[in-house]
Design a protein around this motif. Structure first.
Motif, PDB file in Angstrom:
ATOM      1  N   ALA A  88      16.265  -1.937   9.349  1.00 57.85           N
ATOM      2  CA  ALA A  88      15.743  -2.657  10.515  1.00 57.85           C
ATOM      3  C   ALA A  88      16.379  -2.116  11.798  1.00 57.85           C
ATOM      4  N   TRP A  89      17.616  -1.629  11.692  1.00 60.49           N
ATOM      5  CA  TRP A  89      18.272  -1.014  12.854  1.00 60.49           C
ATOM      6  C   TRP A  89      17.809   0.418  13.072  1.00 60.49           C
ATOM      7  N   ARG A 112      14.990   2.237  11.808  1.00 55.54           N
ATOM      8  CA  ARG A 112      13.586   2.631  11.933  1.00 55.54           C
ATOM      9  C   ARG A 112      12.947   2.008  13.165  1.00 55.54           C
ATOM     10  N   LEU A 113      11.940   2.687  13.726  1.00 54.05           N
ATOM     11  CA  LEU A 113      11.144   2.052  14.764  1.00 54.05           C
ATOM     12  C   LEU A 113      10.492   0.813  14.167  1.00 54.05           C
ATOM     13  N   PRO A 114      10.521  -0.310  14.886  1.00 50.57           N
ATOM     14  CA  PRO A 114       9.875  -1.514  14.341  1.00 50.57           C
ATOM     15  C   PRO A 114       8.383  -1.261  14.140  1.00 50.57           C
ATOM     16  N   ALA A 140      12.768  -5.972  18.724  1.00 51.07           N
ATOM     17  CA  ALA A 140      13.709  -5.167  17.942  1.00 51.07           C
ATOM     18  C   ALA A 140      13.528  -5.442  16.447  1.00 51.07           C
ATOM     19  N   GLY A 141      13.781  -4.428  15.632  1.00 51.69           N
ATOM     20  CA  GLY A 141      13.619  -4.541  14.184  1.00 51.69           C
ATOM     21  C   GLY A 141      14.449  -5.661  13.570  1.00 51.69           C
ATOM     22  N   PRO A 142      15.753  -5.747  13.881  1.00 52.86           N
ATOM     23  CA  PRO A 142      16.568  -6.828  13.317  1.00 52.86           C
ATOM     24  C   PRO A 142      16.050  -8.208  13.740  1.00 52.86           C
ATOM     25  N   ALA A 143      15.554  -8.322  14.974  1.00 52.89           N
ATOM     26  CA  ALA A 143      15.012  -9.601  15.438  1.00 52.89           C
ATOM     27  C   ALA A 143      13.756  -9.961  14.644  1.00 52.89           C
TER      28      ALA A 143
END
Lengths: 329, 329
Positions: B42-43, B45-47, B223-226
């Motif tokens: 998640a950090w 890769r591009l979301p 953001a991916g993590p979000a």
């Protein structure tokens, strides 16, 4: 919205499960900075400045005239709105989001080959470049960039230099201690640090322009957890040194591998190699049939290869390229 | 940029260490959804869409016409740029970012008291409301909202309803299965879920408007993590039910505590109470001297109190309010 390398769409088209793809379509460091644990407060509180991110960025980039943004993309979209419609030069071939953003904001956009720039800069208000260029890997001499900046800024113009891939190149950043008027440098956490999911980048520019940009972007644009992880990445000099060394080696390895496969790179940097060939589309398709995703450009007919991240990935690419050669008519 | 509740600035002014503040200035749930572990990809890769976030949002909000955005703030800033300059009504008192964003984009903004709206809606192209209103806690009857939406959309206008705090109120959302033209509903992950650091919100609207908004916001805005954490929060019905129950109780407890301190709330919801009083500024200062940060509004003279998150926090507030009464001239 423009099309970008996207694993999932490709996966659907070729009927290969998502987990089985080797994704070389992006130019993102496949061995990313490992995010440290995120304190729960970073999720629950509104992100505030003075958490150490600005200081870490000032130290890493070498200027206090630096603003965190929600990915370079946020800056690419916001900058054109800070000027009245004007004449903008963008590189061709080049990362298409720049031209798209300036056009969408009502500017007159001229696409320029690298060797047309010197002659055209006098007819421009804004010149956008990438150092190194994406996807060609081309580098500009800093002497030329400084000269163009002077020429543009003398008439209130801007030189915008997108240094997204600069850590993976031999180029020196244009960022300097006190940023002068008319020079805007974009940096990314997505490429060298491999934190593309964090949606964090930085803009270095004169303080007055940064104040306008900050106002345009509004409050809290970078997520709290991203601020925490990016700060750690900017401070970890040991990781940065090791990653730079490895990218030099891996970039050379990829270039050699492509030469061996009779696909000599036209250009590149540590994070990607660019191969201009009339056969780009068919090679793209054959590699995709093997579950290897590259980035295909129709104009000029070319392919961009990112780095495999694992030994198995390198072997798969070698095998697929061997097969590609075998299949060549 | 507008001023917002900010713990650090207050800490500097009152000489109280950051960790010692009880921050009641925001209206954010002080007992937030606990983020699950974030996968490293998640950090890095591009979301990408289709990671389950859109589906979780469709299920939670009850419509497929829903777009994740980088916080409600991103939508507040982008929506005014989707219309030519027009006449916009915003609530007063109300969350100031709405008026600021429409003004900045060149629209003519009229600030309206709640009881002026019915008479003015015919003179507007866009009406922006909050349900419940922030900071007053006021609720509009859905019947009125639907009537205003019909009136506005009949002439190509918009009703924008910011439902940031709706989970902490008794109101029913205006979101419906297929969103009609001219109705735009904003939802936040920062308040009820307490994930203010994630910078994620949602916009429910007609598909054509969402397509325009998506284009204006550009790729990869959340953001991916979000995306990962917010998806989990939207799916966790047990947490949501328990949190709603607790907010009802805590909201009543805060209101009672303020009544006991001779500061009866003028309005509020589960996440904050709003106290209109001529003594707002002095009470703000006295509480700050005790390390308790509230949100002070000069016009009308008032204070907004968020919820303490811990037993110790409640006791501190009780003690400070007791003292405040003692100190009253």
């Amino acid at each position: 919205m423009l099309e970008h390398g996207g694993q999932l769409r490709a996966a659907a088209r070729y009927g290969i499960p998502l987990a089985d793809w080797l994704d070389l379509s992006t130019g993102i460091n496949p061995i990313p900075f490992a995010p440290p644990p995120v304190p729960p407060e970073a999720w629950s509180r509104l992100p505030e400045e003075h958490d150490g991110l600005e200081e870490a960025a000032a130290s890493y980039y070498g200027t206090i005239n630096i603003l965190p943004v929600a990915g370079t993309q946020a800056a690419i979209q916001a900058l054109p709105r800070l000027r009245r419609p004007c004449r903008v030069g963008v590189p061709h071939p080049g990362y298409a989001e720049h031209a798209h953003a300036w056009r969408s904001a009502g500017h007159e956009v001229k696409e320029l080959c690298a060797d047309e720039i010197a002659a055209q800069v006098g007819n421009l208000d804004v010149l956008v470049l990438m150092q190194p260029n994406n996807p060609t890997g081309e580098l500009f001499a800093n002497e030329n960039l400084r000269h163009w900046h002077e020429e543009l800024s003398a008439c209130g113009g801007w030189l915008v230099v997108d240094e997204a891939f600069i850590e993976a190149s031999t180029a020196q950043s244009l960022i300097q201690g006190a940023m002068p008027q008319g020079l805007i440098v974009l940096r990314s956490m997505g490429k060298f640090f491999g934190l593309a999911g964090a949606r964090t980048g930085f803009v270095a520019a004169h303080a007055a322009l940064l104040a306008n940009l900050r106002e345009a972007l509004g409050p809290w644009c970078v997520a709290g957890p991203a601020r925490h992880v990016v700060r750690a990445a900017l401070l970890d000099r040991a990781w940065q040194q090791a990653a730079k060394k490895r990218l030099v080696q891996d970039g050379q390895r990829l270039a050699q591998l492509l030469r061996d496969a009779d696909l000599p790179p036209t250009g590149g940097c540590g994070l990607f190699q660019w191969v201009q060939t009339e056969r780009a589309e068919i090679i793209y398709q054959r590699l995709a049939q093997c579950g290897i995703l590259t980035r295909y450009f129709a104009e000029p007919s070319s392919l961009r290869f990112g780095l495999p991240g694992s030994g198995a990935g390198w072997l798969r690419l070698v095998a697929a390229l061997d097969q590609e050669i075998v299949c060549t008519p």
